[in-house]
Scaffold this motif. Structure first.
Motif, mmCIF file in Angstrom:
data_model
loop_
_atom_site.group_PDB
_atom_site.id
_atom_site.type_symbol
_atom_site.label_atom_id
_atom_site.label_comp_id
_atom_site.label_asym_id
_atom_site.label_seq_id
_atom_site.Cartn_x
_atom_site.Cartn_y
_atom_site.Cartn_z
ATOM 1 N N ALA A 62 -13.385 4.062 9.614
ATOM 2 C CA ALA A 62 -12.103 4.741 9.811
ATOM 3 C C ALA A 62 -11.015 4.114 8.939
ATOM 4 O O ALA A 62 -10.215 4.820 8.324
ATOM 5 C CB ALA A 62 -11.704 4.696 11.283
ATOM 6 N N ARG A 63 -11.016 2.790 8.846
ATOM 7 C CA ARG A 63 -10.014 2.123 8.016
ATOM 8 C C ARG A 63 -10.270 2.393 6.532
ATOM 9 O O ARG A 63 -9.341 2.700 5.775
ATOM 10 C CB ARG A 63 -10.009 0.618 8.288
ATOM 11 C CG ARG A 63 -8.925 -0.101 7.520
ATOM 12 C CD ARG A 63 -8.767 -1.533 7.939
ATOM 13 N NE ARG A 63 -7.732 -2.179 7.144
ATOM 14 C CZ ARG A 63 -7.284 -3.399 7.368
ATOM 15 N NH1 ARG A 63 -7.763 -4.112 8.387
ATOM 16 N NH2 ARG A 63 -6.357 -3.918 6.600
ATOM 17 N N ARG A 64 -11.537 2.308 6.107
ATOM 18 C CA ARG A 64 -11.881 2.566 4.704
ATOM 19 C C ARG A 64 -11.522 3.997 4.314
ATOM 20 O O ARG A 64 -10.892 4.239 3.278
ATOM 21 C CB ARG A 64 -13.373 2.319 4.468
ATOM 22 C CG ARG A 64 -13.840 2.701 3.047
ATOM 23 C CD ARG A 64 -15.348 2.612 2.881
ATOM 24 N NE ARG A 64 -16.115 3.351 3.865
ATOM 25 C CZ ARG A 64 -16.287 4.685 3.862
ATOM 26 N NH1 ARG A 64 -15.728 5.423 2.928
ATOM 27 N NH2 ARG A 64 -17.017 5.272 4.803
ATOM 28 N N GLU A 65 -11.908 4.946 5.144
ATOM 29 C CA GLU A 65 -11.635 6.354 4.839
ATOM 30 C C GLU A 65 -10.132 6.628 4.787
ATOM 31 O O GLU A 65 -9.662 7.383 3.939
ATOM 32 C CB GLU A 65 -12.313 7.262 5.871
ATOM 33 C CG GLU A 65 -13.809 7.376 5.694
ATOM 34 C CD GLU A 65 -14.211 8.315 4.558
ATOM 35 O OE1 GLU A 65 -13.355 9.035 4.012
ATOM 36 O OE2 GLU A 65 -15.405 8.319 4.215
ATOM 37 N N SER A 66 -9.359 6.022 5.686
ATOM 38 C CA SER A 66 -7.907 6.202 5.663
ATOM 39 C C SER A 66 -7.310 5.648 4.371
ATOM 40 O O SER A 66 -6.445 6.275 3.755
ATOM 41 C CB SER A 66 -7.262 5.524 6.873
ATOM 42 O OG SER A 66 -7.685 6.141 8.068
ATOM 43 N N ALA A 67 -7.779 4.491 3.963
ATOM 44 C CA ALA A 67 -7.300 3.899 2.708
ATOM 45 C C ALA A 67 -7.665 4.784 1.519
ATOM 46 O O ALA A 67 -6.837 5.004 0.627
ATOM 47 C CB ALA A 67 -7.865 2.488 2.533
ATOM 48 N N GLU A 68 -8.894 5.304 1.513
ATOM 49 C CA GLU A 68 -9.329 6.158 0.408
ATOM 50 C C GLU A 68 -8.589 7.491 0.389
ATOM 51 O O GLU A 68 -8.179 7.966 -0.665
ATOM 52 C CB GLU A 68 -10.836 6.434 0.507
ATOM 53 C CG GLU A 68 -11.710 5.248 0.203
ATOM 54 C CD GLU A 68 -13.187 5.510 0.451
ATOM 55 O OE1 GLU A 68 -13.964 4.560 0.290
ATOM 56 O OE2 GLU A 68 -13.565 6.651 0.806
ATOM 57 N N GLU A 69 -8.428 8.104 1.556
ATOM 58 C CA GLU A 69 -7.886 9.458 1.618
ATOM 59 C C GLU A 69 -6.374 9.536 1.506
ATOM 60 O O GLU A 69 -5.857 10.463 0.888
ATOM 61 C CB GLU A 69 -8.332 10.142 2.909
ATOM 62 C CG GLU A 69 -9.812 10.465 2.918
ATOM 63 C CD GLU A 69 -10.234 11.292 4.104
ATOM 64 O OE1 GLU A 69 -11.367 11.773 4.077
ATOM 65 O OE2 GLU A 69 -9.443 11.464 5.061
ATOM 66 N N ILE A 70 -5.658 8.594 2.139
ATOM 67 C CA ILE A 70 -4.191 8.689 2.129
ATOM 68 C C ILE A 70 -3.500 7.427 1.608
ATOM 69 O O ILE A 70 -2.272 7.363 1.595
ATOM 70 C CB ILE A 70 -3.640 9.066 3.524
ATOM 71 C CG1 ILE A 70 -3.993 8.013 4.575
ATOM 72 C CG2 ILE A 70 -4.112 10.452 3.932
ATOM 73 C CD1 ILE A 70 -3.309 8.211 5.922
ATOM 74 N N GLY A 71 -4.270 6.428 1.221
ATOM 75 C CA GLY A 71 -3.676 5.209 0.674
ATOM 76 C C GLY A 71 -3.041 4.302 1.710
ATOM 77 O O GLY A 71 -2.295 3.393 1.357
ATOM 78 N N ILE A 72 -3.317 4.533 2.980
ATOM 79 C CA ILE A 72 -2.783 3.685 4.057
ATOM 80 C C ILE A 72 -3.914 2.789 4.542
ATOM 81 O O ILE A 72 -4.916 3.279 5.064
ATOM 82 C CB ILE A 72 -2.234 4.522 5.231
ATOM 83 C CG1 ILE A 72 -1.122 5.455 4.769
ATOM 84 C CG2 ILE A 72 -1.784 3.621 6.382
ATOM 85 C CD1 ILE A 72 0.176 4.782 4.390
ATOM 86 N N ASP A 73 -3.754 1.484 4.370
ATOM 87 C CA ASP A 73 -4.766 0.510 4.777
ATOM 88 C C ASP A 73 -4.123 -0.479 5.738
ATOM 89 O O ASP A 73 -3.508 -1.459 5.321
ATOM 90 C CB ASP A 73 -5.343 -0.202 3.550
ATOM 91 C CG ASP A 73 -6.479 -1.153 3.912
ATOM 92 O OD1 ASP A 73 -6.955 -1.124 5.069
ATOM 93 O OD2 ASP A 73 -6.879 -1.941 3.036
ATOM 94 N N VAL A 74 -4.222 -0.178 7.014
ATOM 95 C CA VAL A 74 -3.652 -1.036 8.062
ATOM 96 C C VAL A 74 -4.724 -1.300 9.114
ATOM 97 O O VAL A 74 -5.632 -0.484 9.298
ATOM 98 C CB VAL A 74 -2.417 -0.370 8.729
ATOM 99 C CG1 VAL A 74 -1.286 -0.195 7.731
ATOM 100 C CG2 VAL A 74 -2.784 0.961 9.362
ATOM 101 N N ARG A 112 -0.630 8.658 -0.500
ATOM 102 C CA ARG A 112 -1.201 9.152 -1.753
ATOM 103 C C ARG A 112 -2.542 9.790 -1.424
ATOM 104 O O ARG A 112 -3.459 9.116 -0.961
ATOM 105 C CB ARG A 112 -1.408 8.019 -2.769
ATOM 106 C CG ARG A 112 -0.133 7.338 -3.216
ATOM 107 C CD ARG A 112 0.767 8.300 -4.033
ATOM 108 N NE ARG A 112 2.043 7.701 -4.368
ATOM 109 C CZ ARG A 112 3.182 7.886 -3.696
ATOM 110 N NH1 ARG A 112 3.206 8.649 -2.640
ATOM 111 N NH2 ARG A 112 4.303 7.305 -4.070
ATOM 112 N N LEU A 113 -2.637 11.083 -1.687
ATOM 113 C CA LEU A 113 -3.851 11.819 -1.333
ATOM 114 C C LEU A 113 -4.985 11.562 -2.302
ATOM 115 O O LEU A 113 -4.765 11.458 -3.515
ATOM 116 C CB LEU A 113 -3.565 13.319 -1.304
ATOM 117 C CG LEU A 113 -2.628 13.803 -0.221
ATOM 118 C CD1 LEU A 113 -2.398 15.303 -0.380
ATOM 119 C CD2 LEU A 113 -3.166 13.499 1.162
ATOM 120 N N GLN A 114 -6.190 11.518 -1.776
ATOM 121 C CA GLN A 114 -7.399 11.445 -2.585
ATOM 122 C C GLN A 114 -7.627 12.859 -3.134
ATOM 123 O O GLN A 114 -8.104 13.747 -2.430
ATOM 124 C CB GLN A 114 -8.572 10.994 -1.708
ATOM 125 C CG GLN A 114 -9.873 10.846 -2.450
ATOM 126 C CD GLN A 114 -10.995 10.433 -1.509
ATOM 127 O OE1 GLN A 114 -11.014 10.813 -0.348
ATOM 128 N NE2 GLN A 114 -11.922 9.650 -2.018
#
Length: 166
Positions: A62-74, A112-114
């Protein structure tokens, strides 16, 4: 045949299930961040397939996909829901939904969208979740949002609904 071969044959004979994980991000007003995929109709939450063949956990996915898809890594918060969903033309899916937290104005401005997978994003009022998110996904997200507000433990769901006690 060796014991190793027997075990491999046994494992290959077991039923299959897909696994996915997503994050429920909100703004200060409580609206939910949704993304619009380019590969299917409708809206979704930031998330995707758990790469279980590499040992990836649902939370990590879930964290990896969020970082990849929207650039949010929290770091993600607690597990809000686990949903067993059936669908045509695919094995059952186990979907994990985590609390992504409240994003501040700077974080929202940094989305930032993937581009390979997503067309757009938007913030949606919780009352409109099932209008944007189809089927079990909408039901799952609405229930997870309710759990988030109530403080109760994670919801066990089947096709987006709480199962009847047996």
């Amino acid at each position: 045949m060796t014991t190793t071969d027997d075990y491999a044959t046994y494992i290959a004979s077991l039923p299959r299930v897909l696994a996915g994980a997503a994050a429920l991000f909100r703004d200060a007003e409580g609206r939910v961040l949704l993304v619009e995929p380019n590969y299917r109709e409708g809206w979704a939450l930031p998330g995707g397939t758990i790469e279980s063949d590499t040992g990836e956990s649902p939370r990590t996915a879930a964290r990896r996909e969020s970082a990849e898809e929207i650039g949010i890594d929290v770091p993600l918060g607690r597990l809000l829901a686990v949903d067993w969903t059936l669908g045509p033309g695919r094995p059952p899916l186990v979907a994990y939904l985590y609390d992504g937290g409240v994003l501040d104005a700077a974080q929202l401005a940094s989305v930032r969208l993937q581009e390979e997978e997503l067309l757009s994003w938007r913030l949606v009022d919780p009352a409109e979740l099932t209008e944007y998110l189809q089927g079990a996904l909408g039901l799952r997200t609405a229930e997870a949002y309710r759990v988030l507000g109530s403080g109760e433990g994670a919801a066990e769901l089947e096709n987006g609904l709480r199962p009847h006690a047996s």
